[in-house]
Design a protein around this motif. Structure first.
Motif, mmCIF file in Angstrom:
data_model
loop_
_atom_site.group_PDB
_atom_site.id
_atom_site.type_symbol
_atom_site.label_atom_id
_atom_site.label_comp_id
_atom_site.label_asym_id
_atom_site.label_seq_id
_atom_site.Cartn_x
_atom_site.Cartn_y
_atom_site.Cartn_z
ATOM 1 N N ALA A 265 0.819 -1.215 0.000
ATOM 2 C CA ALA A 265 0.000 0.000 0.000
ATOM 3 C C ALA A 265 0.851 1.263 0.000
ATOM 4 C CB ALA A 265 -0.933 0.011 1.212
ATOM 5 N N LEU A 266 2.083 1.180 0.495
ATOM 6 C CA LEU A 266 3.008 2.304 0.444
ATOM 7 C C LEU A 266 3.939 2.222 -0.760
ATOM 8 C CD1 LEU A 266 4.110 2.718 4.194
ATOM 9 C CD2 LEU A 266 2.296 3.935 2.966
ATOM 10 N N ILE A 267 4.367 1.020 -1.097
ATOM 11 C CA ILE A 267 5.363 0.860 -2.154
ATOM 12 C C ILE A 267 4.779 1.128 -3.533
ATOM 13 C CG2 ILE A 267 6.908 -0.795 -3.262
ATOM 14 C CD1 ILE A 267 7.811 0.348 -0.547
ATOM 15 N N ARG A 268 3.504 0.785 -3.757
ATOM 16 C CA ARG A 268 2.920 1.040 -5.080
ATOM 17 C C ARG A 268 2.919 2.532 -5.436
ATOM 18 N NH1 ARG A 268 -0.915 -2.996 -3.878
ATOM 19 N NH2 ARG A 268 -2.398 -1.370 -3.283
ATOM 20 N N PRO A 269 2.368 3.398 -4.584
ATOM 21 C CA PRO A 269 2.424 4.824 -4.939
ATOM 22 C C PRO A 269 3.852 5.344 -5.043
ATOM 23 C CG PRO A 269 0.981 4.469 -3.041
ATOM 24 C CD PRO A 269 1.608 3.163 -3.364
ATOM 25 N N ALA A 270 4.745 4.846 -4.177
ATOM 26 C CA ALA A 270 6.135 5.303 -4.232
ATOM 27 C C ALA A 270 6.795 4.885 -5.547
ATOM 28 C CB ALA A 270 6.908 4.742 -3.046
ATOM 29 N N THR A 271 6.506 3.694 -6.021
ATOM 30 C CA THR A 271 7.082 3.216 -7.275
ATOM 31 C C THR A 271 6.540 4.009 -8.460
ATOM 32 O OG1 THR A 271 7.295 0.990 -6.344
ATOM 33 C CG2 THR A 271 7.417 1.192 -8.739
ATOM 34 N N ILE A 272 5.241 4.304 -8.441
ATOM 35 C CA ILE A 272 4.652 5.134 -9.496
ATOM 36 C C ILE A 272 5.352 6.494 -9.543
ATOM 37 C CG2 ILE A 272 2.557 6.392 -10.147
ATOM 38 C CD1 ILE A 272 0.967 3.979 -9.009
ATOM 39 N N PHE A 273 5.561 7.063 -8.377
ATOM 40 C CA PHE A 273 6.203 8.370 -8.310
ATOM 41 C C PHE A 273 7.649 8.288 -8.800
ATOM 42 C CE2 PHE A 273 7.903 11.972 -5.583
ATOM 43 C CZ PHE A 273 7.401 12.963 -6.417
ATOM 44 N N ALA A 274 8.345 7.220 -8.430
ATOM 45 C CA ALA A 274 9.743 7.061 -8.834
ATOM 46 C C ALA A 274 9.890 6.970 -10.345
ATOM 47 C CB ALA A 274 10.346 5.822 -8.174
ATOM 48 N N ALA A 275 8.900 6.386 -11.017
ATOM 49 C CA ALA A 275 8.973 6.285 -12.477
ATOM 50 C C ALA A 275 9.035 7.662 -13.126
ATOM 51 C CB ALA A 275 7.767 5.505 -13.004
ATOM 52 N N VAL A 276 8.371 8.641 -12.511
ATOM 53 C CA VAL A 276 8.356 9.991 -13.082
ATOM 54 C C VAL A 276 9.535 10.812 -12.570
ATOM 55 C CG1 VAL A 276 7.004 12.116 -13.273
ATOM 56 C CG2 VAL A 276 5.886 9.906 -13.454
ATOM 57 N N THR A 277 9.956 10.596 -11.332
ATOM 58 C CA THR A 277 11.118 11.353 -10.849
ATOM 59 C C THR A 277 12.389 10.940 -11.591
ATOM 60 O OG1 THR A 277 11.600 9.797 -9.032
ATOM 61 C CG2 THR A 277 10.088 11.610 -8.563
ATOM 62 N N ALA A 278 12.422 9.714 -12.115
ATOM 63 C CA ALA A 278 13.564 9.330 -12.949
ATOM 64 C C ALA A 278 13.656 10.255 -14.163
ATOM 65 C CB ALA A 278 13.426 7.876 -13.398
ATOM 66 N N ALA A 279 12.503 10.589 -14.714
ATOM 67 C CA ALA A 279 12.482 11.513 -15.844
ATOM 68 C C ALA A 279 12.912 12.913 -15.422
ATOM 69 C CB ALA A 279 11.090 11.537 -16.468
ATOM 70 N N VAL A 280 12.594 13.319 -14.197
ATOM 71 C CA VAL A 280 13.051 14.617 -13.699
ATOM 72 C C VAL A 280 14.577 14.655 -13.671
ATOM 73 C CG1 VAL A 280 13.046 16.211 -11.745
ATOM 74 C CG2 VAL A 280 10.970 14.972 -12.342
ATOM 75 N N GLY A 281 15.188 13.564 -13.221
ATOM 76 C CA GLY A 281 16.646 13.498 -13.191
ATOM 77 C C GLY A 281 17.252 13.677 -14.572
ATOM 78 N N VAL A 282 16.622 13.098 -15.588
ATOM 79 C CA VAL A 282 17.098 13.266 -16.955
ATOM 80 C C VAL A 282 16.928 14.714 -17.396
ATOM 81 C CG1 VAL A 282 16.760 12.547 -19.349
ATOM 82 C CG2 VAL A 282 16.561 10.866 -17.506
#
Length: 390
Positions: free
Chosen positions: A218-235
């Motif tokens: 319940a915590l890891i799913r939203p965090a993983t979704i968010f991480a997919a987009v923050t990876a793009a922020v890093g780029v």
């Protein structure tokens, strides 16, 4: 005698708890200092490293910053439990702001990476300890709205600081940017004594809470979704200025302004609605916007496409930053704020570091347009996770 029936007057609606309080205002000031300290030199340091003659250091600067951030985020809940919010935030601001002055006297690659590592530790403490404290200052009934307000302050500062750093470095050089980072970050220390000194649970239980949180879907799913987009922020923040270096400086500055501007506006609008309709509804459209915006950045020869892509990407990112954090706080009991803050911020920074590192490995052979397209494609698998949150 005739008795007239009068219906009982409806009970008055319970008053909404006050959102903006003095402690929250002071917390926003400290957040402003840490946000400026992080974003003002974020895109400047890779440019500084490349100009010093080290392309490798340019790529590793953001990675070192974010990996140090991630490593320290995982232990910050225990630090907060030991020393409290005030001391933790004060230490974080010092570590984030003070080392930047070193870059005014040396451009050695080792010094650049060392500064990034120390700053990453400081930012980790500021974000995790500060995020946990902020959560305790927002009424649960107005959580999404409160997080939108907080996001507006953080987003507004990044809105100004990220492009301002690039513009100021181009106009006046790197030294004024690094000095301003140190001064503005350390000025936020003046509000620390006015913040609550509440602490989390004992250190051992806080650590167990973090490990338990990492095992909760319940915590890891939203965090993983968010991480997919923050990876793009890093780029974006690492390579967009480099990709547009043959164009006028205002193109990169405008794109770096558009992204946080759109993110701030989207976070605010989403937060105003999400408390009533539920934050999970926004996950899928946010991911679609983020992927579309990143794909548009591949048109690096067209300034309008670069700025428009950053704008669309920022809107998706802003929606996700509010909704994922609101979902996670809503799924943990009071007292576990540090756990949620640590996991969410780890997803943020680990995602950014992974994105910058992966792009750095392929950009030389693939080129900037294809790198941006691949980054957009990497967001799409998160759509599968978003359907499980409805």
């Amino acid at each position: 005698m005739t008795t007239t029936y009068r219906p009982a007057a409806p009970a008055p609606a319970p008053a909404r708890p006050r959102l903006v309080t003095r402690p929250l205002l002071l917390r926003l000031v400290s957040m402003l200092g840490s946000s400026i300290g992080f974003y003002l030199p974020l895109s400047v340091v890779p440019l500084f490293a490349r100009e010093s003659g080290s392309d490798r250091a340019a790529g590793l600067a953001t990675v070192a910053l974010l990996l140090a951030t991630v490593a320290c985020e995982l232990v910050t809940p225990r630090l907060v439990a030991l020393v409290g919010y005030r001391w933790a935030l004060g230490l974080g601001l010092v570590l984030l702001g003070a080392p930047t002055v070193v870059l005014t006297v040396t451009d050695a690659p080792a010094a650049i990476l060392a500064v990034c590592l120390v700053r990453g530790a400081g930012f980790a403490i500021c974000t995790v300890a500060g995020g946990a404290l902020t959560a305790t200052l927002i009424p649960p009934q107005r959580r999404s709205e409160g997080l939108a307000l907080v996001g507006t302050v953080a987003g507004g500062s990044s809105l100004l600081a990220l492009p301002a750093g690039v513009w100021a470095a181009d106009r006046w050089g790197y030294t004024p940017v690094f000095l301003a980072t140190t001064i503005l970050t350390l000025l936020a220390l003046v509000v620390i004594p006015g913040l609550p000194r509440r602490v989390a649970a004992a250190g051992a239980s806080a650590h167990r809470g973090l490990l338990a949180g990492l095992r909760r879907p319940a915590l890891i799913r939203p965090a993983t979704i968010f991480a997919a987009v923050t990876a793009a922020v890093g780029v974006l923040v690492t390579f967009l200025p480099l990709a547009t270096s043959d164009q006028p400086a205002w193109v990169a500055a405008a794109a770096l302004l558009a992204q946080p501007a759109a993110a701030t506006a989207a976070s605010w609008l989403t937060g105003r609605v999400a408390d009533r309709v539920g934050p999970a509804r926004f996950l899928t459209p946010a991911l679609i916007l983020a992927a579309a915006g990143m794909a548009t950045l591949a048109l690096i020869g067209t300034p309008a496409a670069v700025i428009g892509g950053a704008l669309v990407f920022g809107a998706g990112f802003g929606m996700l930053s509010n909704t994922t954090l609101s979902l996670m706080y809503g799924r943990e009991p009071a007292g576990n704020e540090s756990t949620v803050s640590a996991i969410w911020n780890t997803a943020y920074d680990l995602g950014m570091a992974a994105g910058a590192l992966a792009a750095g490995l392929i950009v030389t052979s693939a080129g900037y347009p294809l790198t941006f397209l691949l980054t957009a494609a990497a967001i799409l698998p998160a759509l599968l996770l978003s359907t499980q949150e409805r």
